[in-house]
Write an enzyme that holds these catalytic residues in place. Structure first.
Site, PDB file in Angstrom:
ATOM      1  CB  ALA A  15      38.397  36.690  32.886  1.00 48.50           C
ATOM      2  CB  ALA A  16      34.609  36.056  36.195  1.00 48.23           C
ATOM      3  NE  ARG A  26      41.921  23.315  36.662  1.00 48.61           N
ATOM      4  CZ  ARG A  26      41.619  24.599  36.509  1.00 48.61           C
ATOM      5  NH1 ARG A  26      41.066  25.276  37.493  1.00 48.61           N
ATOM      6  NH2 ARG A  26      41.878  25.211  35.387  1.00 48.61           N
ATOM      7  CD  GLU A  39      30.015  35.234  25.966  1.00 44.12           C
ATOM      8  OE1 GLU A  39      30.342  35.283  27.169  1.00 44.12           O
ATOM      9  OE2 GLU A  39      29.697  36.250  25.299  1.00 44.12           O
ATOM     10  CB  SER A  45      38.623  31.543  27.189  1.00 44.96           C
ATOM     11  OG  SER A  45      38.358  30.955  28.417  1.00 44.96           O
ATOM     12  CB  CYS A  49      44.031  42.656  28.746  1.00 42.96           C
ATOM     13  SG  CYS A  49      43.014  42.126  30.127  1.00 42.96           S
ATOM     14  CG  ASP A 285      35.188  43.495  34.797  1.00 38.65           C
ATOM     15  OD1 ASP A 285      36.101  43.209  35.594  1.00 38.65           O
ATOM     16  OD2 ASP A 285      35.390  43.920  33.640  1.00 38.65           O
ATOM     17  CG  ASN A 307      41.510  35.142  34.979  1.00 34.55           C
ATOM     18  OD1 ASN A 307      41.101  34.184  34.340  1.00 34.55           O
ATOM     19  ND2 ASN A 307      41.863  36.273  34.391  1.00 34.55           N
ATOM     20  NE  ARG A 444      68.576  54.226  52.107  1.00 34.41           N
ATOM     21  CZ  ARG A 444      69.502  53.974  51.167  1.00 34.41           C
ATOM     22  NH1 ARG A 444      70.100  52.818  51.133  1.00 34.41           N
ATOM     23  NH2 ARG A 444      69.826  54.883  50.273  1.00 34.41           N
TER      24      ARG A 444
HETATM   25  C1  FAD Z   1      40.540  47.297  26.344  1.00 34.42           C
HETATM   26  C2  FAD Z   1      40.686  46.621  27.685  1.00 34.42           C
HETATM   27  C3  FAD Z   1      41.949  46.421  28.216  1.00 34.42           C
HETATM   28  C4  FAD Z   1      42.093  45.810  29.449  1.00 34.42           C
HETATM   29  N1  FAD Z   1      43.350  45.631  29.955  1.00 34.42           N
HETATM   30  C5  FAD Z   1      43.499  45.015  31.157  1.00 34.42           C
HETATM   31  C6  FAD Z   1      44.791  44.761  31.680  1.00 34.42           C
HETATM   32  O1  FAD Z   1      45.802  45.103  31.049  1.00 34.42           O
HETATM   33  N2  FAD Z   1      44.897  44.137  32.881  1.00 34.42           N
HETATM   34  C7  FAD Z   1      43.794  43.720  33.581  1.00 34.42           C
HETATM   35  O2  FAD Z   1      43.934  43.133  34.671  1.00 34.42           O
HETATM   36  N3  FAD Z   1      42.543  43.940  33.105  1.00 34.42           N
HETATM   37  C8  FAD Z   1      42.376  44.565  31.913  1.00 34.42           C
HETATM   38  N4  FAD Z   1      41.112  44.754  31.408  1.00 34.42           N
HETATM   39  C9  FAD Z   1      39.954  44.328  32.194  1.00 34.42           C
HETATM   40  C10 FAD Z   1      39.617  42.862  31.963  1.00 34.42           C
HETATM   41  O3  FAD Z   1      39.536  42.607  30.595  1.00 34.42           O
HETATM   42  C11 FAD Z   1      38.302  42.553  32.638  1.00 34.42           C
HETATM   43  O4  FAD Z   1      38.422  42.874  34.003  1.00 34.42           O
HETATM   44  C12 FAD Z   1      37.913  41.107  32.486  1.00 34.42           C
HETATM   45  O5  FAD Z   1      37.706  40.769  31.142  1.00 34.42           O
HETATM   46  C13 FAD Z   1      36.635  40.824  33.273  1.00 34.42           C
HETATM   47  O6  FAD Z   1      36.261  39.517  33.075  1.00 34.42           O
HETATM   48  P1  FAD Z   1      34.752  39.068  33.323  1.00 34.42           P
HETATM   49  O7  FAD Z   1      34.705  37.629  32.991  1.00 34.42           O
HETATM   50  O8  FAD Z   1      34.309  39.525  34.658  1.00 34.42           O
HETATM   51  O9  FAD Z   1      33.902  39.940  32.302  1.00 34.42           O
HETATM   52  P2  FAD Z   1      33.942  40.081  30.731  1.00 34.42           P
HETATM   53  O10 FAD Z   1      35.300  39.878  30.192  1.00 34.42           O
HETATM   54  O11 FAD Z   1      33.258  41.369  30.442  1.00 34.42           O
HETATM   55  O12 FAD Z   1      33.027  38.875  30.239  1.00 34.42           O
HETATM   56  C14 FAD Z   1      31.672  38.810  30.515  1.00 34.42           C
HETATM   57  C15 FAD Z   1      31.023  37.934  29.468  1.00 34.42           C
HETATM   58  O13 FAD Z   1      29.660  37.778  29.787  1.00 34.42           O
HETATM   59  C16 FAD Z   1      28.896  37.810  28.605  1.00 34.42           C
HETATM   60  N5  FAD Z   1      27.538  38.177  28.966  1.00 34.42           N
HETATM   61  C17 FAD Z   1      27.115  39.318  29.555  1.00 34.42           C
HETATM   62  N6  FAD Z   1      25.788  39.289  29.763  1.00 34.42           N
HETATM   63  C18 FAD Z   1      25.370  38.091  29.298  1.00 34.42           C
HETATM   64  C19 FAD Z   1      24.088  37.458  29.241  1.00 34.42           C
HETATM   65  N7  FAD Z   1      22.993  38.064  29.709  1.00 34.42           N
HETATM   66  N8  FAD Z   1      24.011  36.221  28.693  1.00 34.42           N
HETATM   67  C20 FAD Z   1      25.120  35.588  28.202  1.00 34.42           C
HETATM   68  N9  FAD Z   1      26.342  36.142  28.231  1.00 34.42           N
HETATM   69  C21 FAD Z   1      26.465  37.383  28.783  1.00 34.42           C
HETATM   70  C22 FAD Z   1      29.617  38.829  27.749  1.00 34.42           C
HETATM   71  O14 FAD Z   1      29.327  38.670  26.375  1.00 34.42           O
HETATM   72  C23 FAD Z   1      31.075  38.554  28.078  1.00 34.42           C
HETATM   73  O15 FAD Z   1      31.676  37.655  27.179  1.00 34.42           O
HETATM   74  C24 FAD Z   1      40.947  45.380  30.165  1.00 34.42           C
HETATM   75  C25 FAD Z   1      39.665  45.568  29.623  1.00 34.42           C
HETATM   76  C26 FAD Z   1      39.538  46.190  28.398  1.00 34.42           C
HETATM   77  C27 FAD Z   1      38.149  46.385  27.842  1.00 34.42           C
END
Ligand code: FAD
Length: 452
Positions: A15-16, A26, A39, A45, A49, A285, A307, A444
């Site tokens: 996401a981030a 863009r 990655e 992507s 969730c 995160d 995001n 209210r």
């Molecule tokens: C089961 C579940 C349900 C969820 N439900 C919700 C919801 O309903 N609503 C909501 O808002 N949020 C929800 N979340 C939280 C949300 O998924 C996360 O907040 C979000 O994915 C964070 O995005 P990110 O890009 O920061 O990290 P991540 O999604 O953790 O992505 C980080 C990426 O970095 C990669 N990475 C890490 N270290 C390295 C490295 N050294 N070299 C290369 N790649 C690396 C990882 O492989 C990963 O793909 C949920 C999470 C889970 C686990």
């Protein structure tokens, strides 16, 4: 003109990281900015969730959880290297080393390494048969365990991931026990609201065992998890699922020397820029953020923030001013038909931050009371004594309840008082709400009490 392009390296392709990359692209064309995303996994992507709903067969197809592929990013001149782990960042030299032995220079770096589920030192927690719920591969593993005949699941933890997993495993026909170290699930709610969630879990057929820190995962002769032991008993399990929350993944950042904040996440300013190394950004995160209400440092692992923070980092790198505006911790989930929404401070958060709040709870319905399908809903509103300023809210109820939390989140975001919200122009028609929506009624009541 030197002809040399700047290079943005992004570590982490979910996401981030991908939001940052896409936004930077863009704003800056490929001739000006090269973008390389590293990655470690095989997907980018993807929606973590959605994993519980895929495990539960509500989403039949794994690929539906993938928003965009590396090929689609390549078409935008964003180079995604999957299966490539960043192993070291040299902040002095401005380079990232990879597991494959490459060393990439960068002008800007975005650290988007995401979260790391806590691993308390419980014997047996790393054994086969114990599953995290973090990556798509975890979803595949749990689905495979069910297909192989798992009948009994024990879920550790009662946050939203634990709750969602408990429900979908039940839906798949497993018997489910949820073991909680705390008295109640959903620590983000006030106890009176969390009690109702706990009751809903029980009514659904989930066995909730509270106040029981796990002492050990018992293993069979092959070293595979077979039960979860607490001081009160041993709960047999064919599969153990971890729902213990999410901390920041900062190993790489810490080793590099990036400043880590008080929450244990990477310390960034409101443009997502590292406070120790301005050419480096962190988002999602792995990054620390701040409460919109108290201004205090905060770490809340949610995709909504990841995001937006990624987009802010990408904008700034792209040359457009942007700021992340803080978090309220607005979140929704459900346990079967009971929807749960929360935003802002809970009563415990308010006490910790020195806010003197009053809490009002009202009962209402999701539609006009006479309308078919009207469901009960409960709204709890927290407002500051004296000012009437809204600081927190929680909603429980039948279908149609949870997303109403967004109205309260918007009111808190805008700094509204309960009285101002009570007088605001919200919609009404019988299929959607009573004449006075329960959100308005709660506001209210809070404002009336405030005025005495
Ligand atoms: C089961 C579940 C349900 C969820 N439900 C919700 C919801 O309903 N609503 C909501 O808002 N949020 C929800 N979340 C939280 C949300 O998924 C996360 O907040 C979000 O994915 C964070 O995005 P990110 O890009 O920061 O990290 P991540 O999604 O953790 O992505 C980080 C990426 O970095 C990669 N990475 C890490 N270290 C390295 C490295 N050294 N070299 C290369 N790649 C690396 C990882 O492989 C990963 O793909 C949920 C999470 C889970 C686990």
């Amino acid at each position: 003109m030197s002809g040399r392009r700047d290079r943005l390296v992004v570590i982490g392709g979910d996401a981030a990281g991908m939001s940052a990359a896409a936004q930077a692209r863009r704003l800056r064309p490929a001739e000006d900015l090269e973008i390389v995303v590293l990655e470690q996994g095989q997907d980018v992507s993807y929606s973590a969730c959605g994993i519980p709903y895929w495990v539960g067969d509500l989403v039949p197809d794994r690929d539906a959880l993938i928003a965009r592929t590396p090929g689609q990013f390549a078409a935008q001149d964003i180079e995604v290297r999957i299966g490539t782990r960043a192993t070291e960042v040299d902040l002095e030299a401005g380079t990232v080393s990879t597991g494959g032995g490459d060393r990439l220079g960068y002008d800007n770096l975005v650290v988007a390494t995401g979260g790391r589920p806590p691993r308390p030192p419980i014997p047996g927690l790393d054994a086969d048969g114990v599953y995290g719920v973090h990556r798509l591969a975890d979803g595949s593993d749990i689905r495979a365990a069910i297909a192989a005949g798992a009948r009994r699941a024990v879920v550790l933890g009662g946050g939203y991931i634990g709750l969602e997993m408990a429900e979908v495993l039940l839906h798949r026909g497993l018997s489910v026990t949820v073991v909680l170290a705390d008295p109640l699930p959903m620590a983000q709610l006030d106890p009176d609201m969390a009690e109702r969630v706990c009751k809903a879990m029980g009514d659904l057929g989930i066995d909730v065992q509270n106040n029981q820190p796990v002492r050990e995962i018992e293993l069979d002769a092959d070293g595979v998890a077979r039960a979860v032991r607490t001081d009160a008993g041993s709960y047999p399990a064919d599969l153990v699922v971890l729902g213990l929350g999410m901390g920041p993944e900062v190993e790489l950042a810490r080793a590099a020397g990036l400043r880590i904040g008080s929450t244990g996440a990477i310390d960034v300013d409101r443009t997502q820029r590292s406070r120790s190394h301005p050419e480096v950004f962190a988002a999602g995160d792995c990054a620390q953020t701040f409460s919109r209400i108290t201004g205090e440092a905060s770490h809340i692992a949610l995709g909504t923030h990841a995001n937006k923070q990624g987009r802010v980092a990408g904008s700034v790198i792209g040359g457009r001013a942007a700021r992340f505006a803080g978090v309220l911790g607005t979140a929704v989930t459900r346990i079967a038909d009971l929807e749960v929404g929360r935003t802002g401070l809970s009563s415990a958060d308010a006490a910790k931050s020195g806010f003197d709040v009053r809490a009002e709870v009202i009962e209402g319905t999701t539609k006009a009371g006479y309308f078919p399908g009207a469901e009960q809903m409960t709204v709890k509103v927290l407002s500051e004594r004296g000012s009437g300023l809204l600081v927190g809210a929680q909603i429980l109820g039948g279908p149609g309840s949870a997303k109403r939390i967004d109205v309260l989140a918007t009111a808190i975001w805008a700094g509204m008082t309960a009285e101002e919200l009570a007088g605001s122009d919200l919609s009404y028609a019988p299929p959607f709400s009573p004449t006075y929506d329960p959100v308005l009624v709660a506001a209210r009541v809070a404002s009336r009490v405030e005025r005495g």
